[in-house]
Design a protein around this motif. Structure first.
Motif, PDB file in Angstrom:
ATOM      1  N   HIS A 163      32.311  14.915 -36.447  1.00 18.96           N
ATOM      2  CA  HIS A 163      31.685  16.121 -36.982  1.00 18.96           C
ATOM      3  C   HIS A 163      32.109  16.395 -38.426  1.00 18.96           C
ATOM      4  N   LEU A 164      33.381  16.228 -38.724  1.00 19.92           N
ATOM      5  CA  LEU A 164      33.839  16.465 -40.093  1.00 19.92           C
ATOM      6  C   LEU A 164      33.192  15.473 -41.063  1.00 19.92           C
ATOM      7  N   PRO A 224      42.006  15.115 -47.460  1.00 20.07           N
ATOM      8  CA  PRO A 224      40.697  14.847 -46.861  1.00 20.07           C
ATOM      9  C   PRO A 224      40.571  15.514 -45.496  1.00 20.07           C
ATOM     10  N   GLY A 225      39.319  15.712 -45.056  1.00 19.14           N
ATOM     11  CA  GLY A 225      39.055  16.416 -43.814  1.00 19.14           C
ATOM     12  C   GLY A 225      39.778  15.840 -42.616  1.00 19.14           C
ATOM     13  N   GLU A 226      39.940  14.503 -42.591  1.00 16.36           N
ATOM     14  CA  GLU A 226      40.561  13.884 -41.422  1.00 16.36           C
ATOM     15  C   GLU A 226      42.057  14.154 -41.334  1.00 16.36           C
ATOM     16  N   ARG A 227      42.617  14.809 -42.363  1.00 17.11           N
ATOM     17  CA  ARG A 227      44.038  15.148 -42.308  1.00 17.11           C
ATOM     18  C   ARG A 227      44.261  16.659 -42.217  1.00 17.11           C
ATOM     19  N   THR A 228      43.202  17.423 -41.987  1.00 20.70           N
ATOM     20  CA  THR A 228      43.331  18.869 -41.844  1.00 20.70           C
ATOM     21  C   THR A 228      43.603  19.242 -40.396  1.00 20.70           C
ATOM     22  N   THR A 229      43.957  20.513 -40.190  1.00 15.41           N
ATOM     23  CA  THR A 229      44.149  21.024 -38.828  1.00 15.41           C
ATOM     24  C   THR A 229      42.886  20.822 -38.000  1.00 15.41           C
ATOM     25  N   SER A 230      41.723  20.965 -38.637  1.00 19.28           N
ATOM     26  CA  SER A 230      40.450  20.811 -37.913  1.00 19.28           C
ATOM     27  C   SER A 230      40.336  19.449 -37.244  1.00 19.28           C
ATOM     28  N   ALA A 231      40.900  18.429 -37.871  1.00 21.07           N
ATOM     29  CA  ALA A 231      40.753  17.066 -37.362  1.00 21.07           C
ATOM     30  C   ALA A 231      41.465  16.852 -36.041  1.00 21.07           C
ATOM     31  N   VAL A 232      42.493  17.649 -35.760  1.00 23.94           N
ATOM     32  CA  VAL A 232      43.229  17.462 -34.504  1.00 23.94           C
ATOM     33  C   VAL A 232      42.822  18.474 -33.439  1.00 23.94           C
ATOM     34  N   ALA A 233      41.838  19.308 -33.745  1.00 23.82           N
ATOM     35  CA  ALA A 233      41.389  20.314 -32.784  1.00 23.82           C
ATOM     36  C   ALA A 233      40.721  19.661 -31.578  1.00 23.82           C
ATOM     37  N   GLY A 234      40.858  20.321 -30.432  1.00 18.89           N
ATOM     38  CA  GLY A 234      40.215  19.817 -29.219  1.00 18.89           C
ATOM     39  C   GLY A 234      38.703  19.837 -29.315  1.00 18.89           C
ATOM     40  N   GLY A 235      38.159  20.860 -29.994  1.00 21.00           N
ATOM     41  CA  GLY A 235      36.729  20.886 -30.298  1.00 21.00           C
ATOM     42  C   GLY A 235      35.833  21.587 -29.301  1.00 21.00           C
ATOM     43  N   LEU A 236      36.401  22.338 -28.354  1.00 19.84           N
ATOM     44  CA  LEU A 236      35.569  23.072 -27.396  1.00 19.84           C
ATOM     45  C   LEU A 236      35.180  24.423 -27.976  1.00 19.84           C
TER      46      LEU A 236
END
Length: 316
Positions: free
Chosen positions: A136-137, A39-51
């Motif tokens: 966002h995810l 799931p999205g919350e376990r991808t690399t994207s989920a731990v990104a700082g987001g700037l």
């Protein structure tokens, strides 16, 4: 192959690039499914700082256009921050000057040299999208489903065996084994999340030649402290000594960070490549395989620009 699968698009990968690409395809009227290993919350994207900011991604001449296209979307989404997770926040990129950036920088509204009060040294002041990835995810997934899409947890071991007219490969680091593409390599990033002691602006100071950087990003769930950029490092286990150094570096800039309670440790592996792979491949049976991976530390930054290009390649 069934008639149903013959008219279908399957996006492989459920991180921010895969989700955004699937949204664009579904809202264009396509019959789209996401196949994601997790799931999205376990991808690399989920731990990104987001700037929003092009970081560890090439080639710059293409990245600039993708990033600006995405910036325009995020500026619109920032009108609904609680829903989309996108806010516009002020901050300073330390050790950065306009003449060291590509032509894209001149089109970022308000980007200017930082004043002496804002930063001691050379820096750039900006008001940029800061994206809470958890929110966002989830929002992207809900928008995709609302457009008629479906998300399935499935592990793909052979892209050419995916039974669909069009397959879009958004597997990030997974492309190293799946394509296979050995030019995709991990750059490990470790973060510390602390209770925010009152920091309302972001700050970065990145040494592109080294493995350590200093930045803090105020998010709704806490103040994100960073960071590292360790090439070819695969460990997802937080290193306590690295975490200690991260807090110390950030506290040297904002002393109140030193006493902040630690909420969480995070580790993500950025999928770097000498250049983003965004191209169309025709399989031996005539079906289309579109590759959209290798976004390094800027998947969020270029997500919408790359998604729209991938959609053009998929349907063109």
């Amino acid at each position: 192959m069934t008639n149903e699968s013959n008219s279908e698009v399957i996006v492989v990968g459920g991180g921010v690039v895969g989700l955004t690409t699937a949204v664009v395809l579904a809202e264009s009227g396509g019959q789209v499914r996401i196949w994601a290993r997790e799931p999205g919350e376990r991808t690399t994207s989920a731990v990104a700082g987001g700037l929003w900011w092009p970081y560890r991604i090439e080639p710059e001449e293409l990245v600039g256009a993708w990033a600006l296209e995405s910036l325009a979307v995020y500026e619109e989404l920032a009108s609904l921050p609680d829903e989309t997770g996108v806010r516009l926040v002020e901050g300073v990129h330390g050790e950065t000057a306009l003449d060291g950036l590509g032509a894209w920088a001149s089109r970022v509204a308000g980007l200017r040299a930082a004043t002496a009060e804002e930063y001691r040294g050379v820096g750039l002041w900006a008001r940029l999208p800061l994206i809470d990835m958890t929110t966002h995810l989830r929002w992207l997934r809900e928008r995709f489903v609302a457009a008629g899409g479906a998300v399935e947890e499935r592990t793909v071991t052979d892209l050419t065996a995916v039974d669909a007219r069009v397959v879009v490969n958004c597997t990030g680091l997974g492309a190293r084994e799946l394509v296979p593409d050995p030019s995709v390599r991990p750059v490990r990033g470790q973060l510390v999340v602390v209770e925010n002691p009152g920091v309302t602006t972001w700050r970065t100071s990145v040494d592109h030649s080294g493995a350590e950087s200093t930045y803090f990003l105020p998010q709704p769930g806490g103040l994100i402290l960073g960071g590292t950029a360790e090439e070819d490092a695969w460990s997802l286990t937080p290193d306590p000594l690295i975490a200690e150094r991260i807090v110390k570096r950030c506290a040297a800039v904002r002393p109140e960070i030193a006493g902040a309670r630690v909420i969480e440790h995070r580790v993500g592996l950025r999928p770097t490549r000498p250049a983003v792979r965004l191209e169309r491949e025709i399989l031996p049976d005539g079906r289309v395989l579109v590759h959209n991976y290798g976004h390094g530390g800027a998947g969020v930054t270029v997500a919408w620009g790359c998604a729209r290009e991938a959609a053009r390649l998929a349907t063109g």
